[in-house]
Write a protein that holds these residues in place. Structure first.
Motif, PDB file in Angstrom:
ATOM      1  N   ALA A 156       4.886   6.870   4.249  1.00 35.23           N
ATOM      2  CA  ALA A 156       5.433   7.294   5.565  1.00 35.23           C
ATOM      3  C   ALA A 156       6.418   6.341   6.267  1.00 35.23           C
ATOM      4  O   ALA A 156       7.308   6.458   6.566  1.00 35.23           O
ATOM      5  CB  ALA A 156       4.487   8.045   6.526  1.00 35.23           C
ATOM      6  N   THR A 157       5.783   5.189   6.388  1.00 39.30           N
ATOM      7  CA  THR A 157       6.432   4.155   6.982  1.00 39.30           C
ATOM      8  C   THR A 157       7.855   3.888   6.295  1.00 39.30           C
ATOM      9  O   THR A 157       9.058   3.811   6.856  1.00 39.30           O
ATOM     10  CB  THR A 157       5.557   2.810   6.998  1.00 39.30           C
ATOM     11  N   ALA A 158       7.751   3.907   4.747  1.00 39.41           N
ATOM     12  CA  ALA A 158       9.009   3.580   3.989  1.00 39.41           C
ATOM     13  C   ALA A 158      10.120   4.612   4.276  1.00 39.41           C
ATOM     14  O   ALA A 158      11.236   4.511   4.655  1.00 39.41           O
ATOM     15  CB  ALA A 158       8.761   3.480   2.749  1.00 39.41           C
ATOM     16  N   TYR A 159       9.410   5.867   4.409  1.00 39.25           N
ATOM     17  CA  TYR A 159      10.514   7.094   4.678  1.00 39.25           C
ATOM     18  C   TYR A 159      11.025   7.083   6.001  1.00 39.25           C
ATOM     19  O   TYR A 159      12.429   7.142   6.107  1.00 39.25           O
ATOM     20  CB  TYR A 159       9.517   8.272   4.480  1.00 39.25           C
ATOM     21  N   TYR A 160      10.379   6.724   6.941  1.00 34.70           N
ATOM     22  CA  TYR A 160      11.079   6.658   8.234  1.00 34.70           C
ATOM     23  C   TYR A 160      11.893   5.494   8.384  1.00 34.70           C
ATOM     24  O   TYR A 160      12.784   5.399   9.489  1.00 34.70           O
ATOM     25  CB  TYR A 160       9.959   6.838   9.567  1.00 34.70           C
ATOM     26  N   LYS A 200       2.028  13.991  18.570  1.00 35.73           N
ATOM     27  CA  LYS A 200       3.459  13.821  17.872  1.00 35.73           C
ATOM     28  C   LYS A 200       2.907  13.941  16.250  1.00 35.73           C
ATOM     29  O   LYS A 200       3.713  14.377  15.493  1.00 35.73           O
ATOM     30  CB  LYS A 200       3.737  12.243  18.013  1.00 35.73           C
ATOM     31  N   SER A 201       1.953  13.390  15.910  1.00 40.57           N
ATOM     32  CA  SER A 201       1.736  13.318  14.331  1.00 40.57           C
ATOM     33  C   SER A 201       1.459  15.009  14.074  1.00 40.57           C
ATOM     34  O   SER A 201       1.863  15.230  12.971  1.00 40.57           O
ATOM     35  CB  SER A 201       0.370  12.740  14.251  1.00 40.57           C
ATOM     36  N   GLY A 238       0.795  -1.219  -0.168  1.00 36.29           N
ATOM     37  CA  GLY A 238      -0.008   0.059  -0.054  1.00 36.29           C
ATOM     38  C   GLY A 238       0.652   1.282   0.243  1.00 36.29           C
ATOM     39  O   GLY A 238       1.466   1.550   0.934  1.00 36.29           O
ATOM     40  N   ALA A 239       0.817   1.962  -1.029  1.00 43.05           N
ATOM     41  CA  ALA A 239       1.624   3.327  -1.172  1.00 43.05           C
ATOM     42  C   ALA A 239       0.677   4.435  -0.871  1.00 43.05           C
ATOM     43  O   ALA A 239       0.459   5.313  -1.608  1.00 43.05           O
ATOM     44  CB  ALA A 239       2.253   3.492  -2.753  1.00 43.05           C
ATOM     45  N   GLY A 240      -0.022   4.413   0.192  1.00 45.67           N
ATOM     46  CA  GLY A 240      -0.949   5.414   0.712  1.00 45.67           C
ATOM     47  C   GLY A 240       0.009   6.319   1.771  1.00 45.67           C
ATOM     48  O   GLY A 240       1.289   6.057   1.740  1.00 45.67           O
ATOM     49  N   GLY A 241      -0.691   7.253   2.233  1.00 50.44           N
ATOM     50  CA  GLY A 241      -0.035   7.968   3.196  1.00 50.44           C
ATOM     51  C   GLY A 241       0.815   7.175   4.217  1.00 50.44           C
ATOM     52  O   GLY A 241       2.164   7.233   4.511  1.00 50.44           O
ATOM     53  N   HIS A 242       0.235   6.385   5.046  1.00 51.33           N
ATOM     54  CA  HIS A 242       0.833   5.436   6.081  1.00 51.33           C
ATOM     55  C   HIS A 242       2.082   4.718   5.399  1.00 51.33           C
ATOM     56  O   HIS A 242       3.094   4.635   6.106  1.00 51.33           O
ATOM     57  CB  HIS A 242      -0.217   4.650   6.719  1.00 51.33           C
ATOM     58  N   GLY A 243       1.586   3.981   4.326  1.00 48.84           N
ATOM     59  CA  GLY A 243       2.468   3.031   3.621  1.00 48.84           C
ATOM     60  C   GLY A 243       3.995   3.837   3.324  1.00 48.84           C
ATOM     61  O   GLY A 243       5.294   3.280   3.561  1.00 48.84           O
ATOM     62  N   GLY A 246      -7.603   8.500   9.197  1.00 48.34           N
ATOM     63  CA  GLY A 246      -6.055   8.188   9.310  1.00 48.34           C
ATOM     64  C   GLY A 246      -5.031   9.339   8.726  1.00 48.34           C
ATOM     65  O   GLY A 246      -4.050   9.122   8.821  1.00 48.34           O
ATOM     66  N   TYR A 247      -5.763  10.277   8.171  1.00 48.99           N
ATOM     67  CA  TYR A 247      -5.071  11.173   7.485  1.00 48.99           C
ATOM     68  C   TYR A 247      -4.352  12.013   8.578  1.00 48.99           C
ATOM     69  O   TYR A 247      -3.034  12.114   8.299  1.00 48.99           O
ATOM     70  CB  TYR A 247      -5.703  12.304   6.690  1.00 48.99           C
ATOM     71  N   LYS A 248      -4.714  12.411   9.508  1.00 51.26           N
ATOM     72  CA  LYS A 248      -4.020  12.989  10.501  1.00 51.26           C
ATOM     73  C   LYS A 248      -2.774  12.289  11.373  1.00 51.26           C
ATOM     74  O   LYS A 248      -1.997  12.970  11.642  1.00 51.26           O
ATOM     75  CB  LYS A 248      -4.921  13.621  11.608  1.00 51.26           C
ATOM     76  N   ALA A 249      -3.010  10.838  11.189  1.00 51.86           N
ATOM     77  CA  ALA A 249      -2.189   9.954  11.696  1.00 51.86           C
ATOM     78  C   ALA A 249      -0.946   9.538  10.974  1.00 51.86           C
ATOM     79  O   ALA A 249      -0.089   8.839  11.333  1.00 51.86           O
ATOM     80  CB  ALA A 249      -2.886   8.880  12.206  1.00 51.86           C
ATOM     81  N   ILE A 250      -0.899  10.172   9.534  1.00 50.29           N
ATOM     82  CA  ILE A 250       0.123   9.457   8.807  1.00 50.29           C
ATOM     83  C   ILE A 250       1.470   9.742   9.141  1.00 50.29           C
ATOM     84  O   ILE A 250       2.175   8.695   9.292  1.00 50.29           O
ATOM     85  CB  ILE A 250      -0.078  10.473   7.465  1.00 50.29           C
ATOM     86  N   PRO A 251       2.249  10.704   9.595  1.00 54.07           N
ATOM     87  CA  PRO A 251       3.371  10.929  10.108  1.00 54.07           C
ATOM     88  C   PRO A 251       3.669  10.090  11.324  1.00 54.07           C
ATOM     89  O   PRO A 251       4.665   9.090  11.266  1.00 54.07           O
ATOM     90  CB  PRO A 251       3.538  12.304  10.424  1.00 54.07           C
TER      91      PRO A 251
END
Lengths: 416, 86
Positions: free
Chosen positions: A46-50, A95-96, A39-44, A369-374
């Motif tokens: 962001a996970t890859a980036y961090y 935190k987000s 899943g290359a959505g916001g959460h996916g 979940g948008y607000k929770a992405i980072p």
């Protein structure tokens, strides 16, 4: 990765904008990675980036069934806030919000982040009590609610002319949440993808995962896709409403149900509302986008749903409720509508944990979940890299269901 | 909008009904005789397929009867005639 700056803009303007490099690569799909994120959505993303930035894990593939930024990261109302209720939830969203505030600079990408605050319009006494209780709880963790009088509310948003004395639900007051913000959803997806790609993470679009694979010992060992088998010892399912569609392929049962949540936008008009306006007693909220459209979020459909359309009566209910408070909106024409299907857990709190199947990680139940992405990406990356849940995501473990220790968060999201 | 065929009133619009949640299996007589895993699963897990689900609807703005039906979560078609719950 080319650094975006005033200089790079000027240089490319002088050369006719013909020399901009691609924002991310499209490399061939390898047969094995250290980590697969589905899943290359916001959460996916962001996970890859961090994972890459904080933990140095870069042999990572993000597999996306559709196109980058075309799923739920584009099907929401871009509202970022931290006014939650439970001690377990508030620090996570604080935190987000903090990560979002610095994200444009962090990603070198203009997210058009607008920290404009959110105003709750209160029309019943039970809501007033609830929201004051939340004010005290939030105060402990550095999130802010500021009480507003009826006069404050009307001064902040002059278009709010309904809710007078004698109406069905007269205005009782309000609450201002200065931490709230809106930004550009495409930019969040693209910004994370571009920066993750620069660390070596691969984003593969049009790569649909059909099933999960387990080895002889029962551990996860990869995924079957429409482009063949891809192996990895760690697989993270970050697919919003389709979590159970994938976990069903390995007979893993999760306490998640999928619902369709609807939103719509009006025609663009001149700027006249500079905060996010939330009306919890009538179940509708909205903000004005940079284009001038009112972005309006309504209620979820009744019953489980994997559709992405909007039911006429859900739309009509939201509009009728909104017109009670904002009668002048009657003249507005509605332009577009969309639904996003997302899953909600048994206690309305997300699940961010390794499952009973070793190597299979799930980030799900992001109702709003948008607000929770980072923070979702930040903590899932921590879990994938270290095998331990991050302190902020500690309450989101899957064992809370086994122990019947629910973290009930209904009432602070649209899941009422 | 769903058109729900109430066995007492005939086809009626979804707006006359309230959603009553998934129709789950009967509550086990003796939870202590079950394993923890089965008991927690009964309490928290509802099937979430892209396909038919069983659910309850209350005809609150009609005859007041509780109905049970199966509905497809992708097409939203009602797959069998709604039955009054016992």
């Amino acid at each position: 990765m080319q650094h975006y700056s005033f200089l790079s803009l000027a240089r490319n303007a002088l050369t006719g904008h013909k020399n901009w490099p691609e924002a991310w690569r499209s490399p061939p799909l390898k047969s094995e990675y250290d980590v697969i994120i589905i899943g290359a959505g916001g959460h996916g993303l962001a996970t890859a980036y961090y994972l890459a930035k904080n933990h140095g894990v870069t042999n990572v593939a993000v597999l996306e069934k559709g196109w980058l930024g075309g799923g739920n990261v584009a099907r929401n109302t871009v509202t970022i806030r931290s006014n939650y209720m439970r001690d377990e939830s508030i620090p996570f969203y604080v935190k987000s919000v903090e990560l979002f505030d610095g994200l444009s600079k962090d990603l070198n990408y203009n997210l058009m982040h607008s920290k404009r605050g959110m105003m709750d319009v209160v029309q019943t006494y039970p809501r007033m009590r609830d929201i004051r209780r939340r004010m005290l709880a939030m105060d402990i963790y550095g999130s802010t609610y500021e009480p507003m009088s009826v006069e404050d509310v009307r001064r902040k948003v002059p278009a709010l002319t309904g809710g007078q004395e004698g109406s069905r639900l007269p205005l009782l007051g309000g609450m201002f949440h200065p931490d709230a913000a809106v930004n550009r959803h495409d930019a969040v997806a693209w910004g994370y993808a571009r920066k993750a790609d620069s660390y070596g993470v691969e984003v593969h679009q049009k790569t649909a995962v059909q099933s999960l694979m387990r080895d002889a010992r029962g551990n996860i060992c990869g995924v079957e896709t429409n482009r063949g088998t891809v192996r990895a010892k760690k697989v993270a399912v970050v697919v919003s409403g389709h979590t159970t569609t994938l976990t069903d392929t390995v007979d893993l049962k999760l306490p998640l149900r999928t619902f369709n949540l609807t939103a719509f936008v009006s025609e663009p008009v001149k700027p006249f509302i500079d905060v996010v306006v939330n009306c919890p007693d009538i179940g509708v909220y909205f903000s004005q986008s940079d284009k001038g459209e009112l972005v309006i979020g309504g209620a979820p459909d009744a019953g489980q749903s994997f559709r992405r359309d909007i039911k006429q009566h859900v739309f009509e209910d939201s509009v009728c409720a909104l017109l009670e408070l904002f009668p002048s909106f009657k003249k507005l024409k509605m332009l577009r509508q969309w639904g996003g299907h997302l899953d909600i857990s048994h206690d309305a709190t997300p699940i961010l944990d390794q499952t009973d199947i070793p190597g299979l990680f799930v980030s799900a139940g992001w109702w709003g979940g948008y607000k929770a992405i980072p923070a979702g990406g930040y903590t899932l990356a921590h879990l994938l890299a270290t095998g331990q849940r991050h302190d902020l995501a500690e309450p989101f473990g899957i064992e809370r269901f086994k122990n019947l220790q629910f973290v009930s968060e209904s009432g602070t999201t649209t899941a009422r | 909008m769903l058109l729900i065929n109430c066995p007492f009133c005939g086809p009626r619009a979804e707006t006359e009904f309230s959603f009553g949640g998934p129709a789950v299996e009967k509550r086990p007589q003796d939870p202590k005789a079950m394993t923890d895993v089965d008991w927690v699963e009964y309490l928290t897990v509802v099937p979430n397929p892209m396909g038919p689900v069983r659910e309850k609807w209350w005809h609150g703005r009609g005859c007041g009867q509780w109905l049970e039906l199966s509905r497809d979560t992708v097409t939203h078609d009602i797959l069998d005639a709604p039955q009054a719950t016992k």
